[in-house]
Structures are given as C-alpha cells and as structure tokens.
Design an enzyme around this catalytic site. Structure first.
Site, PDB file in Angstrom:
ATOM      1  N   HIS A 131       8.284  -2.103  -7.120  1.00 17.86           N
ATOM      2  CA  HIS A 131       6.892  -1.642  -7.015  1.00 17.86           C
ATOM      3  C   HIS A 131       6.844  -0.152  -6.677  1.00 17.86           C
ATOM      4  CE1 HIS A 131       2.671  -1.644  -5.336  1.00 17.86           C
ATOM      5  NE2 HIS A 131       2.514  -2.379  -6.421  1.00 17.86           N
ATOM      6  N   CYS A 132       7.795   0.298  -5.892  1.00 15.26           N
ATOM      7  CA  CYS A 132       7.800   1.694  -5.424  1.00 15.26           C
ATOM      8  C   CYS A 132       8.083   2.692  -6.536  1.00 15.26           C
ATOM      9  CB  CYS A 132       8.857   1.882  -4.330  1.00 15.26           C
ATOM     10  SG  CYS A 132       8.686   0.770  -2.928  1.00 15.26           S
TER      11      CYS A 132
END
Length: 339
Positions: free
Chosen positions: A330-331
């Site tokens: 996600h990052c």
C-alpha cells in the site's frame, strides 16, 4: 465546489508508483537491486488490473524498463525515495467529473535524520501535472499512508502522526480534523493512539494507519491482530480492535471489525520486532494485491480477503523486501480515481 476522497475500492483510472533509487533507505547495490525487483513485482501485479505509471529518477528509465516490461508507463522526475503513497498526491473528486490532487506538506515522515525530501516534497505537484489536474495545497504535514477513508465521511487517523511533534507540533486535534475534513470531504475522524511497534524503528513512519487498520467497505474495518503475546503488538492490536468495535462511522453505523492475524514471524534477521501486516494491501480494479511473507498465515489472510472481496482476484506478492525498507505494498502505490 466540494471535493472528497473516494474509497480505494472505487474504480481507478491508474496507479502511480515511484522507482527506488540510490538513497539512505537502500544502503548498498544489493539492497537497491532487491528493492527494484520487489517494486517491479508489485507494478506487474497491479498492471494485470489497471494501468501503472512509474516515476523514475533521471537516467534510470532503461534499467527500470528491463524489470517492469513494456506495459508499465515510465516518466522521469527527480526523486529522493520511492514511497508514492506518502510523497504523491491524494486524489479527490467533486462528484461531477472533476478531479484534483491534494498536496500535503511532506517533510520526511516528521523530519527524520536519515530522510531526504528536497525532490519528494514536489512529487505531488509533478504527478498532478502529469495527470492534468489542479492542485489543492494543504498546510498540514501529512502522508497518504496516514489516512484511510470509507468514502462515506469517515477517516482513520493516528495520534503519533498528525499530532506528532515532528509534523504538526502547533496544531490541535480540532485543527487537524478541520483540515482533513476540508481536503477529503470527510466529517468524522476516528483516532488510534499509535501504530505498530516496528513502525517506530529507523525507517518507520511513526505510526501510519495503513498498516494497522483499513476499511473493506462502509461499516467494515480490517484490523491487524497479533495473536502471539510475546510480541508487543499483541496488546496494541487488542487496543485497536477494542477502540474500533466501540465506534460508529459518519453514517452512525457501529463498525464491524474483521481481525486479520499477523504473520507468525516475530523478529527480523537483526532481532528487531517486525511489523509485517496483511492490512497493507492494495485494492485495484478487480483485484487485491496482498502482502505475503512466506508464512503459514499467508493463506489464512488470503482466505479472509477472498471472502470479503469475492468479486476481486487476490494476487499475492512477497513484501518482505519492501517491509525491510519501512513499508508495504500500500505504501508504494497511489490510486488515481476514475471520474
């Protein structure tokens, strides 16, 4: 005109990513090569479902192309690091076909000593320009990994991020909420007290919420659950679940909490507590790109996501190299909503 941040499960136009380059996060050629291979694996997985644009540093396109293949778009801009969720813009829509990009202040995750952000602090505007959308500047120091919305007015935040001394020391909770709501179109903030233990290490974000909790749909929130009492996140994850079970969202619904068991591994090769988490997944058009860790709980987590997202295909990608650098799938991804 009122803008709001759509939930991650809403349709995407594309995904934006940033290519790892030589910097303090990747300390030698081996680590950099491993990082590039991991980022490329995520990009190829996401590309199965939607277009991907990779921002790479000047002169790095040829090497990136070898790993990314022909289907990932590549553009060159100056970069410091490779965490597009945090350095890139937060896209918002006006409900009438309009799209804009919120440009938070980025200061290296609270001005951490190892971080550099001369170029990364400008990436949100570069991406907005490439996407052809206007910029909505914010005075709040914030990152995309520090917020999660349900698309119906609720946002998750963390005390040690938005209220942390390295980010917004002069802001009150009320001022932070007012700015978040103004930029995201939300109306209710649910605060968690901190992030996972490992997120306060050398390359940690000091408590990003996207490794702790994430909405799966309105009224349903996924929560990291460390079952082993030997790990300090055992108590932390119990606290998160208790807080969220006792809260209602912006529409007045009592939240349903789905606990996702953490991987069984407790420490990394250096003996530090890991913050490995399946919560740090990425929803894209028709797919879930899921962090895996060569762990017995990988398939348990995948089963949870298949039940929650029966219309999506779960694609596992080994995220251990990404987590070693301070984040997860996600990052390193940022969605551009379809309007």
């Amino acid at each position: 005109m009122t803008f709001r941040m759509p939930p991650e499960w809403a349709p995407h136009e594309r995904t934006w990513m940033a290519w790892p380059g030589p910097n303090p996060t990747f300390t030698d050629d081996r680590e950099l090569a491993e990082a590039r291979a991991a980022w490329a694996a995520v990009a190829r997985a996401v590309r199965r479902y939607e277009p991907v644009t990779m921002v790479v540093g000047p002169g790095q396109s040829e090497g990136a192309r070898e790993l990314l293949g022909a289907e990932v778009e590549i553009v060159e801009r100056e970069l410091d690091d490779a965490w597009m969720r945090d350095i890139g813009p937060t896209f918002v829509t006006d409900g009438e076909g309009g799209l804009a990009a919120v440009d938070w202040v980025f200061n290296g995750w609270g001005g951490q000593g190892w971080a550099r952000w001369e170029h990364d602090s400008k990436i949100a505007r570069h991406v907005a320009d490439l996407a052809g959308v206007p910029v909505l500047p914010s005075a709040l120091v914030n990152e995309g990994g520090a917020i999660h919305v349900d698309g119906e007015g609720t946002v998750l935040l963390t005390d040690t991020v938005q209220l942390g001394a390295g980010r917004n020391p002069e802001w009150t909770r009320e001022q932070v909420e007012a700015e978040i709501h103004a930029r995201l179109g939300t109306s209710k903030a649910i605060w968690l007290p901190h992030g996972l233990t490992g997120d306060y290490g050398r390359y940690g974000t000091q408590g990003h919420v996207d490794i702790v909790a994430a909405f799966a749909r309105p009224g349903v929130v996924l929560v990291h659950s460390q079952k082993d009492p030997a790990h300090p996140d055992h108590e932390r994850s119990r606290t998160y679940a208790e807080i969220l079970r006792g809260r209602t969202d912006a529409r007045g619904r009592t939240l349903e909490v789905v606990e996702v068991p953490a991987p069984t591994v407790l420490k990394d090769e250096d003996g530090e507590w890991v913050d490995y988490s399946y919560i740090n997944h990425y929803l894209c058009n028709g797919g879930v790109v899921l962090c895996t860790f060569d762990d017995p709980n990988d398939e348990i987590a995948a089963g949870i996501f298949r039940r929650l997202f029966p219309e999506r295909t779960v694609t596992p990608v080994d995220a251990r190299t990404i987590f070693a650098g301070g984040g997860g799938i996600h990052c390193i991804t940022q969605q551009q909503p379809k309007v």
